[in-house]
Every structure is written in C-alpha cells, then in structure tokens.
Design an enzyme around this catalytic site. Sequence first.
Site, PDB file in Angstrom:
ATOM      1  N   LYS A  22      65.699 -15.347 -59.994  1.00 61.66           N
ATOM      2  CA  LYS A  22      64.421 -15.565 -59.299  1.00 61.66           C
ATOM      3  C   LYS A  22      64.635 -15.674 -57.787  1.00 61.66           C
ATOM      4  CE  LYS A  22      61.958 -19.486 -60.177  1.00 61.66           C
ATOM      5  NZ  LYS A  22      61.499 -20.146 -58.932  1.00 61.66           N
ATOM      6  N   SER A  23      65.635 -16.436 -57.380  1.00 62.43           N
ATOM      7  CA  SER A  23      65.877 -16.612 -55.939  1.00 62.43           C
ATOM      8  C   SER A  23      66.223 -15.282 -55.272  1.00 62.43           C
ATOM      9  CB  SER A  23      67.038 -17.582 -55.718  1.00 62.43           C
ATOM     10  OG  SER A  23      66.673 -18.871 -56.105  1.00 62.43           O
ATOM     11  N   ASP A 328      68.809 -26.845 -60.067  1.00 63.19           N
ATOM     12  CA  ASP A 328      67.767 -26.453 -61.033  1.00 63.19           C
ATOM     13  C   ASP A 328      68.210 -26.640 -62.477  1.00 63.19           C
ATOM     14  OD1 ASP A 328      66.058 -25.814 -58.979  1.00 63.19           O
ATOM     15  OD2 ASP A 328      66.609 -23.692 -58.956  1.00 63.19           O
ATOM     16  N   LYS A 355      60.572 -31.587 -56.680  1.00 63.22           N
ATOM     17  CA  LYS A 355      60.565 -30.241 -57.267  1.00 63.22           C
ATOM     18  C   LYS A 355      59.168 -29.973 -57.840  1.00 63.22           C
ATOM     19  CE  LYS A 355      64.655 -28.989 -56.179  1.00 63.22           C
ATOM     20  NZ  LYS A 355      64.764 -27.983 -55.128  1.00 63.22           N
TER      21      LYS A 355
HETATM   22  C1  S3P Z   1      65.688 -22.156 -54.209  1.00 62.71           C
HETATM   23  C2  S3P Z   1      66.343 -23.256 -53.735  1.00 62.71           C
HETATM   24  C3  S3P Z   1      66.269 -24.568 -54.378  1.00 62.71           C
HETATM   25  C4  S3P Z   1      65.837 -24.445 -55.831  1.00 62.71           C
HETATM   26  C5  S3P Z   1      64.643 -23.553 -55.991  1.00 62.71           C
HETATM   27  C6  S3P Z   1      64.941 -22.165 -55.460  1.00 62.71           C
HETATM   28  C7  S3P Z   1      65.766 -20.913 -53.431  1.00 62.71           C
HETATM   29  O1  S3P Z   1      65.308 -25.354 -53.689  1.00 62.71           O
HETATM   30  O2  S3P Z   1      65.569 -25.715 -56.366  1.00 62.71           O
HETATM   31  O3  S3P Z   1      64.285 -23.467 -57.356  1.00 62.71           O
HETATM   32  O4  S3P Z   1      65.393 -19.842 -53.950  1.00 62.71           O
HETATM   33  O5  S3P Z   1      66.194 -20.985 -52.283  1.00 62.71           O
HETATM   34  P1  S3P Z   1      65.687 -26.189 -52.364  1.00 62.71           P
HETATM   35  O6  S3P Z   1      66.150 -25.231 -51.385  1.00 62.71           O
HETATM   36  O7  S3P Z   1      64.430 -26.848 -51.923  1.00 62.71           O
HETATM   37  O8  S3P Z   1      66.729 -27.151 -52.820  1.00 62.71           O
END
Ligand code: S3P
Length: 454
Positions: A22-23, A328, A355
Amino acid sequence: MSVIKIAPAKSLKGEVVVPGDKSISHRALLIGSMAKGVSRFSGLNHGEDVAATAQFVSDLGCETDLLGSWGSREFHVKGGMDSYRSIGRPVWAGNSGTLVRLGAGLVAGCNFTTVFEGDESLSSRPMERIIKPLRAMGADINGVGERCTLPLSVHGPTSRENELVGITWVTPVASAQVKSSILLAGLRANGATTVKEPIATRRHTEEILALAGVSVEEHMEDGFNTVTLQRVSKMEPIDLHIPGDPSQAAFWVVGATLLEGSELFIPNIYSGVARDGYLKVLGAMGANIEKEEVKSASGLKTLNLVVRSASELSSIEIQKEDIAGLIDEIPILAVAAGVANGVSRFCGLSELRVKETDRLAGIVSLLESFGVESAIEGDDLVIEGLGSKFQKPGRVESNGDHRMAMAGAIGALSVEGMGSEVETTINGWESVATSYPGFSEDIEVLTASDSITS
Ligand code: S3P
C-alpha cells in the site's frame, strides 16, 4: 457496519498472493504523477486507500488508464507536475492518512488551493506534524481547531516570490509520512531540503524517487537518519512491478504459525528497511519461516516466504527503537503474543494511539475478548500469553479499522475447538476493503472451509 462471524480453522494451506504494498502504491502514483511522460505500474494495491490516491492524481489532471482489473494488471499515469490543475472541489481521502500527508506535500508548491477531507477516523488524526514543516517551507496550509485536523487546505506560497524554500527539519516522531511529505514538497523548493529522523522509517519515497532519476542523499549524522534532496527540473517516468505488502503477509505468517499442520507459500513480499521487523520478531518467538530472496528488476528487496506451524511460541520484548519497523504489524503481533508462552512487552507505542483508531486501547479489548490479559503501562503494552490457543471466541470491535478487523480474524481462526459454538464476532468487517478487499475469500481458500458467516 457489517458484522461477521468466523469459526476456528484446522490449518492454513496453499499459496496466498497478497495485495501490492500500500505504501509503495501511493508513492508510485504520486511520484508518477510528477514525472513527465507515462509511468507504468503493475500489482498496485487495490484497496480503497490507493483508489483514492489514483482519483487524486487523475483530478490533478493526469491521464490515468487501468488495463484490466484493478490491482492485477497495468496502471498507467501520464504525469507532469507543471500541468497540475486546481481540483475545484475537496479531495476525498476516505480513511487514508498517507494520501493527505503525502498529497499535501505534493501540492504545497502549487499556485492553487487543494482541500483534503476524509472519514470520521481520518478527520480526527493529527496534521500539525506536516503543517509545521510545510509552513516553514512557505506553504499556506491550515487545518481546523487546536489539533489542526481535517479539512486541510493547502495553497502554495503567496510570498517569497511564490516559491517554497528548502528547510532542514528534525522530525520529533519517527514517521515516514512526515518525512515523505517534506521530501515531496522539497522537489519544488529553492535550495536543499533535509529531513532528520531519530529512527529510520520506511524509505519507499526515497526508493521510488531514485527510480524516477532523482538524486536522494541518505546518511547517518549525529544519530539521525538524514535525507537530503534538491529541487528537480525533470523526473523520469517509472516502470514498476509493486511487490506484495508485508503488513498483509504478516496476518498469514501469524495465522500459519499458530495453526497446527499449516504450510503456506507467500510469494513476492517487499522486505526492505523498516518493513521486515515482524519477520525478525516472529523468528525470535520461534516461528518457522523460510525466506528466499527474489530478484526484482526494480531492485526493491523482495522475499518469497514459506511458513509452517510452530510447535510453541515464546514471549518477546520489543524495544522502542524497533517499533517504527513494525508499526502496522503490532495488532497481529499482539495476537501472536497472546498465544505465546510467558509475558511479552512492546515498548514505546505512543504512535499507535493516533493510527486509524486508538490501536493501543483496541488491542487490549481485542485480547480481553479472547480471554488474554494485557495492560497499558505508560506507552508500553504488556501481554500475558496463554501458552495455548485462545480458549474462548472473541467479540472484536474493529471501530472501522482494517488492521484491527484482520487481526481479529486471525485470532478467530486460532480459537480452541471447532464449529459454530466457538465463532468469533467481528464488527465493522467492511473496513478490510481499505487495504485488502479479497481477505475474506483468501480465508475461505486457505482454510478450505466456510469459516465465515455474515
Ligand atoms: C505509512 C507510514 C506509517 C504507517 C502507515 C503508512 C506510509 O505511518 O503506519 O500505515 O506509507 O508512509 P507514520 O508515518 O505516521 O508512522
């Protein structure tokens, strides 16, 4: 809100192809939208979060083209940051913090206003963490109220010759979203932009920018992971196959570990910096995980996994500095700790409170419903593992949080006994579509049973 019931399963067997990361999918679309020319992606995550980002880049004026079904075939973006146009209505970000935080960085240098709105959960999440640095770069960015929540409006600089200026920003929290928001804005800023983070977070923005030909400098300095880039005049279109999402694979890795007689093949899982912490933790707890490196044209670190059930799991202590690398995966690791032998401690979980839901509170009530005692001590979570399968079915309140719903489902499969008397109830099951729309079907296939009833 949809409610489902899940019965325990004997084992998990076969092969499961999890959705694309997803990221990486968000970044592929956003960075692809900046590069002039056609970027091509396959394996894009097909959940609602990434669909919202695809809509966003299309609304900015990029031509997008999905060849075949969403997530399985090629997605094209004809980008060019110089031809972004004002969207003219609020951007619907749904549940996606990544879209708002990275999207705000993307449009922070644009000479028009972009407004981001989202669902109830997203509308309560803190945005001052990106507002402060983007304002320091010259953007006119505002949230609502003291906590600077959504709707968030973003407009490029109205002073300093209408240009963003590069900054050096020390992030108080380890957050890849904050780092990425600043870096994306930095691509249009005058001078160098540097982000210093106390603990290295996932580096997908750096990886995808490199694929687009942008030079990103990364090194450790005075204990900070330090990332620097300069304004770009040109970015190359990207051609990328997106590997599987480790945060989704983690549900199956834990499920196969807990269920006797399981053997699962999980191919093509992203395994780079700050995303493989769950494998290290589960390995240390006694999970049986075979890893094989996969050569990928993009150079992104990718593994094939084979997971077999473990005869016993031991408890674990996870230190604060390791949390960013498995942020996550904590809900599902907590399920594993609930079954393990002995007391586990997860240290430094303050970020879990902000979150999609307050996951710290959510984990405690999820475990309690399965008969496992746990407690929050400051920012630490302490779990008294049963040393056996869950002895009673749970009642899981996901509160619309996809990862809590899926962690509950794996818990449900791991309850002692068989049949409808030991079914776990999960509220808010529709939330799994945020990141893993085919999760129910995969449960049925891998358990070879009709474990789910609605
Ligand atoms: C993500 C970073 C994380 C993660 C989120 C996706 C990202 O959040 O918890 O589900 O895609 O950069 P944070 O950067 O706020 O820790």
